[in-house]
Design a protein around this motif. Structure first.
Motif, PDB file in Angstrom:
ATOM      1  N   LEU A  49      -5.795 -36.107 -63.522  1.00 17.34           N
ATOM      2  CA  LEU A  49      -5.728 -37.202 -62.869  1.00 17.34           C
ATOM      3  C   LEU A  49      -3.994 -38.169 -62.801  1.00 17.34           C
ATOM      4  CD1 LEU A  49      -8.744 -38.469 -64.182  1.00 17.34           C
ATOM      5  CD2 LEU A  49      -8.336 -38.390 -61.431  1.00 17.34           C
ATOM      6  N   ALA A  50      -3.756 -37.493 -63.949  1.00 16.66           N
ATOM      7  CA  ALA A  50      -2.528 -38.042 -63.843  1.00 16.66           C
ATOM      8  C   ALA A  50      -1.657 -36.879 -62.720  1.00 16.66           C
ATOM      9  CB  ALA A  50      -1.704 -37.953 -65.252  1.00 16.66           C
ATOM     10  N   ASP A  51      -1.644 -35.406 -62.953  1.00 16.65           N
ATOM     11  CA  ASP A  51      -1.126 -34.575 -62.276  1.00 16.65           C
ATOM     12  C   ASP A  51      -1.651 -34.846 -60.719  1.00 16.65           C
ATOM     13  OD1 ASP A  51       0.081 -33.702 -64.545  1.00 16.65           O
ATOM     14  OD2 ASP A  51      -1.060 -31.505 -64.069  1.00 16.65           O
ATOM     15  N   MET A  52      -2.367 -35.258 -60.406  1.00 15.43           N
ATOM     16  CA  MET A  52      -2.758 -35.526 -58.598  1.00 15.43           C
ATOM     17  C   MET A  52      -2.269 -36.462 -58.202  1.00 15.43           C
ATOM     18  SD  MET A  52      -6.786 -34.963 -58.915  1.00 15.43           S
ATOM     19  CE  MET A  52      -7.382 -33.296 -58.637  1.00 15.43           C
ATOM     20  N   GLY A  53      -1.532 -37.486 -59.478  1.00 19.87           N
ATOM     21  CA  GLY A  53      -0.511 -38.719 -59.066  1.00 19.87           C
ATOM     22  C   GLY A  53      -1.943 -40.332 -59.725  1.00 19.87           C
ATOM     23  N   PHE A  54      -3.028 -40.384 -60.130  1.00 24.85           N
ATOM     24  CA  PHE A  54      -3.851 -41.515 -60.318  1.00 24.85           C
ATOM     25  C   PHE A  54      -2.655 -41.843 -61.497  1.00 24.85           C
ATOM     26  CE2 PHE A  54      -6.387 -39.389 -58.279  1.00 24.85           C
ATOM     27  CZ  PHE A  54      -7.017 -39.869 -57.045  1.00 24.85           C
TER      28      PHE A  54
END
Lengths: 432, 562
Positions: free
Chosen positions: A21-26
């Motif tokens: 999720l963090a890599d996706m930008g969240f």
């Protein structure tokens, strides 16, 4: 502004979901009940079927997660309440007082060395003690100490204060209070994992009454280089190296009286632990009592064959009827029935017996499900919305993954956790 | 003069119980340009990393050597630590003294220690000559390609499209659904598979982000993460699809028995999928015997195919639920109903009178034609007796095996397969849906036989992974690429032939012909360097000078001993 996602549970599933999720930008808020992320995988010595050192592959992920610019860790914290509806969820998180200012703590451990209070160590499955001020394990993330307010003399009686005296960083704060933060989250991920059944509930297996009966997670710690015996395999009664070892599968699982389901991972970890035992003690003989040998993953059958052929593991299809302490309370006597109608009752002596108890949805997961309004199945695991949405819970905007959904091994948990990240991205894009 | 720091890791007891850490550290202190040598219980822990970082800053180090475990898992971590301390990450050198010393020489601690010293000497020698490098960035085509239109591929494609990412789904057949299309109901819910596939197809067709290519075959794949080109052929035309990421979801297929148990000789002997077809058409047998592990868990095909027990449980239940007069037996070696839902099926089947008999490889069952039908003769291990089962139908539960074209596809995508033809993921434990090749992902039964829920979970997982470079819009290429010195290059073309990634071509610039490397295609394998007869081709971080210095250091340390 990036959308916020709260991930509940800092085991491998929660860590993986957070990373993706963090890599996706969240913006991810990872909430973990204990003082460190890592979960059950951190307690394992090695992992089947490759015998990769568990901590060696987990530790980089823990550090990556904590160091990710889009991840905020809330350790020693619990989700208290969720209000609102998707995609406007208000998540109230209680950050429990650890009586330590984590911005100041360097994790040097001076306080731990001087603390006078000893209590059983949960991470070491109570095989050894920890102090009232402690780091749950050497590779803990964050590497910050926590004072256990339940047992700390200073917190309870106001008399001690040793840790504050020795702390060079001035990090000890006995008057610290719980803090409550509220996150405006667009979605929630539940990855609360498992706990191990109390094996003493089935007294016939001798846990609690025989000294040399341990449960599998304890055995895992006995094998571990960072465990209570420094990686030397010894038995509890007299500290001697066991030469004859046995495992009992399905203790409380696949059992009408206790838990009907199969815990999915025990056949394989028992096989792994047997191989590791042989690597620790070259002349150890190991027997695994099992019902069905469920070796269904990649390389699993070959792993079992290797255990049998190269490591001399004896697989016996039988469910032991009783376990009694051996002579002078050392070792155990296991009574079981041999195969076939002509089978007879046999009593065999072992130096050490490892029970593989049912793995349960983690304690507190029922209460959490109630708080979040999620449905559980008859076995206590989280129910998916429907067949089309295997990682959606019964509440919109709340996704589920890992052992909290059903017993599964690490790669299945990791895959589901990544899958959850995709679903979060879908529903926040406007999809259903 | 370089300022080298050496950090030796105990890895708990993993290294320290075999390698004499104190001795190794003392040895490292005496190596040329080594300013400081230290050791940590766990170098990768937060404490270990911060102590390395502090030491870099305090000692003004400009080269860092960590002697610990494997770069496969830990190099990024230590490189990042260097960067945080202000040292270019390409000035970091990793020495593996765990796998290469402590573990492999576990019974020879003295030799392991000696080898650790030598490897560190070599690492330090190379580190002294390392140069800072700058990574190149390339853009990412915001499109994904999913190969395979079965359940997994459908789920992955539907997810990507729902995430707003343009997605091409390539299916070689004329219809979507894959193996699940041949199955009527889904275990353990007994819902219709057609409904699930129908819903997914509807979602895809309704999305402006998805394009489905039916009857289309992938014939070529070129490029690299962010910039792939997938060539698809079908219906007499060829199409080149530019893509940032590729998901492989080509599934598996049912193993057809080679005459075992009278298959093909007796019409009463069928496979699981044939039974599915019969049940779907309302042809429910009164008596049925399922034989598990036909063609699996035996020499030559050792694996358990994971889903066959559940399929048999499901179909046994479909028979006994519809026909109260039915008699169903399952002959098995272990019932693999792992987890919650499958175990419930097993329990229900037992409660409803399905008979379970256990056989071993030593005495496998026989299917015999008698005058009034077919009999399965089985030696049941549990009761230690021969049992004869009269039956109308014998169902052979055969394993899922890899697709016949899996190896060809593997070659096109340059991704590995295991010995059974299932695709091999980057790490079986923690990277289940990734390949070692960046930008290419794997999901579903093409990786390993998987249930419906597992296929969908993995399809979603691959969709998450594939979306990440596309969302970021750029990829950064590791600065370990090769390049030729135009002045030394004779344009002989040896490297062009040697390069497995088609990254090199001979170009003419400023009146000179020489070999030019496409940096984003180059994987840093070094094959071209070895192939070059003129020493013109050099690889960043692995120059001839750097490698020679390592050999020199090894010879020197050996000479010192004698």
């Amino acid at each position: 502004m990036p959308k916020k996602v709260v991930v509940i549970g800092g085991g491998i599933a929660g860590i993986q979901a957070s990373l993706d999720l963090a890599d996706m930008g969240f913006e991810v808020h990872l909430v973990e009940r204990t003082p460190s992320i890592g979960g059950r995988m951190a307690q394992l010595d090695k992992t089947f079927p490759t015998n990769d050192c568990s901590m060696c592959i987990l530790s980089p992920k823990m550090i990556m997660c904590a160091g990710h610019e889009n991840v905020k860790l809330h350790t020693y914290s619990e989700v208290e309440e969720v209000r609102g509806q998707f995609p406007n969820l208000k998540v109230r998180i209680r950050e429990k007082a650890r009586y330590v200012n984590i911005a100041k703590c360097t994790g040097c451990g001076d306080c731990i060395a001087k603390c006078p209070v000893k209590v059983p160590d949960e991470f070491e499955q109570k095989l050894s003690n920890r102090k009232a001020i402690y780091l749950p394990f050497p590779q803990a993330v964050p590497r910050k100490v926590t004072i256990d307010g339940e047992v700390c003399r200073m917190i309870k009686t106001g008399k001690c204060g040793v840790c504050k005296k020795v702390c060079q960083a001035g990090a000890i704060e006995y008057d610290q209070k719980d803090e409550v933060v509220e996150i405006d989250a667009s979605a929630i991920v539940v990855a609360t994992g498992f706990d191990i059944m109390d094996a003493s509930l089935l007294p016939q297996y001798g846990f609690g009454s025989c000294k040399d009966v341990v449960v599998s997670l304890q055995f895992e710690r006995l094998l571990s280089a960072s465990g209570p015996t420094g990686g030397h395999l010894t038995r509890p009664s007299d500290g001697r190296t066991p030469k004859k070892l046995a495992f009992v599968q399905c203790v409380g699982s696949r059992d009408e009286r206790m838990h009907k389901y199969c815990s999915s991972v025990c056949c394989m970890y028992a096989t792994k632990e047997s191989i590791l035992a042989r690597e620790h003690v070259a002349d150890i003989d190991t027997t695994i009592f099992y019902m069905d040998m469920r070796a269904v993953g990649k390389g699993f059958q070959e792993f079992v064959q290797r255990a049998e052929k190269l490591y001399g593991v004896r697989y016996v299809r039988s469910r032991p009827a009783s376990v009694q302490p051996g002579k002078d309370g050392k070792g155990v006597l296991v009574t079981y029935e041999t195969k076939g109608l002509a089978g007879e009752q046999v009593t065999e002596q072992f130096d050490l017996l490892v029970l593989c108890p049912a793995l349960l949805p983690s304690r507190g997961s029922k209460a959490l499900a109630d708080r979040l309004g999620l449905k559980l199945d008859e076995d206590g695991f989280l129910v998916a919305k429907d067949i089309r949405h295997p990682v959606d819970s019964t509440r919109k905007g709340v996704l589920v993954c890992g052992f909290a959904c059903a017993p599964m091994d690490i790669p299945d948990s990791v895959a589901q956790a990544s899958g959850v990240a995709a679903r979060v991205a879908e529903i926040l894009q406007g999809g259903g | 003069m370089a300022r080298v720091g050496v950090f030796v890791c105990h890895c708990g007891l993993n290294i320290a119980s075999t390698v004499d850490i104190e001795k190794v550290v003392a040895y490292a202190r005496g190596l040329p340009d080594v300013v400081v040598a230290e050791h940590n219980l766990y170098s990768c822990s937060e404490e270990g990393l911060s102590s390395i970082r502090k030491s870099i800053e305090k000692n003004k180090l400009d080269r860092v050597v960590v002697a610990a475990c494997t770069p496969r898992t830990h190099e990024p971590l230590f490189r990042k630590t260097c960067e945080l301390a202000g040292v270019n990450k390409y000035l970091f050198e990793f020495v593996n003294i765990r796998e290469h010393c402590a573990w492999i020489h576990i019974k020879e601690p003295l030799s392991a220690t000696d080898k650790a010293e030598k490897l560190i000497a070599m690492g330090v020698a190379k580190a002294r000559l390392l140069e800072p490098q700058k990574e190149t960035e390339s853009s990412v085509i915001p499109t994904a390609v999913v190969i395979g239109g079965g359940l997994t591929g459908l789920t992955a494609a539907a997810s990507l499209a729902a995430q707003g990412i343009d997605t091409h789904l390539i299916e070689r057949e004329e219809k979507l659904g894959g193996v699940l299309g041949d199955v009527e109901v889904i275990s353990p819910e007994f819902s219709k598979s057609g409904d699930l596939i129908g819903q997914l197809v509807k979602e895809l067709k309704g999305s402006r982000h998805a394009k489905v290519h039916l009857g289309a075959k992938v014939v070529a794949v070129s490029g690299f993460i962010g910039n792939f080109e997938v060539t698809v052929e079908g219906k007499g035309k060829q199409e080149k699809i530019p893509a940032g990421a590729i998901i492989l979801a080509t599934g598996a297929q049912e193993f057809m028995p080679k005459g075992e148990y009278g298959f093909k000789e007796m019409p009463e002997v069928v496979t699981q999928l044939e039974l599915e077809r019969r049940l779907a058409s309302g042809n429910v047998p009164r008596r049925a015997v399922f034989i598990q592990c036909v063609g699996s868990r035996q020499p030559g095909r050792e694996y358990c195919s994971r889903i066959c027990c559940n399929a048999s449980l499901k179909n046994a239940l479909r028979i006994v639920r519809t026909r109260p007069d039915s008699r169903v037996s399952i002959i098995h070696r272990d019932i693999m109903s792992y987890g919650t839902a499958s175990e419930r099926l097993y329990r229900e089947a037992s409660d409803r009178g399905v008979v379970f008999l256990r056989y071993g490889l030593e005495r496998i069952p026989k299917v015999v034609r008698k005058k009034d039908g077919v009999v399965v003769e089985v030696y049941d291990e549990t009761i230690d007796e021969m049992v004869d089962l009269d039956t109308d139908l014998v169902v052979l539960a055969t394993p899922m095996v890899s697709r016949e074209d899996a190896r060809d596809l593997g070659k096109l995508l340059k991704v590995p397969l295991d010995k059974y033809g299932f695709f091999l993921e980057a790490h079986v434990k923690l990277r289940p849906v990734e390949f070692a090749t960046d930008g290419v992902f794997i999901a579903g039964s093409a990786r390993w036989p998987s249930s419906v829920t597992e296929c969908m979970g993995q399809g979603l997982a691959a969709a998450a992974k594939a979306s990440i470079p596309i969302r970021r819009g750029k990829v950064v290429v590791e600065a370990i690429t090769a390049s030729a010195d135009p002045d030394r290059c004779a344009a002989c073309g040896n490297c062009v032939i040697a390069c497995p990634y088609e990254a090199i071509e001979i170009v003419e610039e400023h009146g000179k012909r020489y070999a030019k490397v496409n940096e984003t295609k180059c994987k840093g394998c070094g094959t071209c360097v070895a192939a070059c007869p003129n020493d013109a081709m050099q690889q960043r971080g692995f120059t001839s000078q750097q490698l020679s210095s390592m050999i020199d250091a090894l010879i020197k340390s050996t000479e010192e001993e004698t």
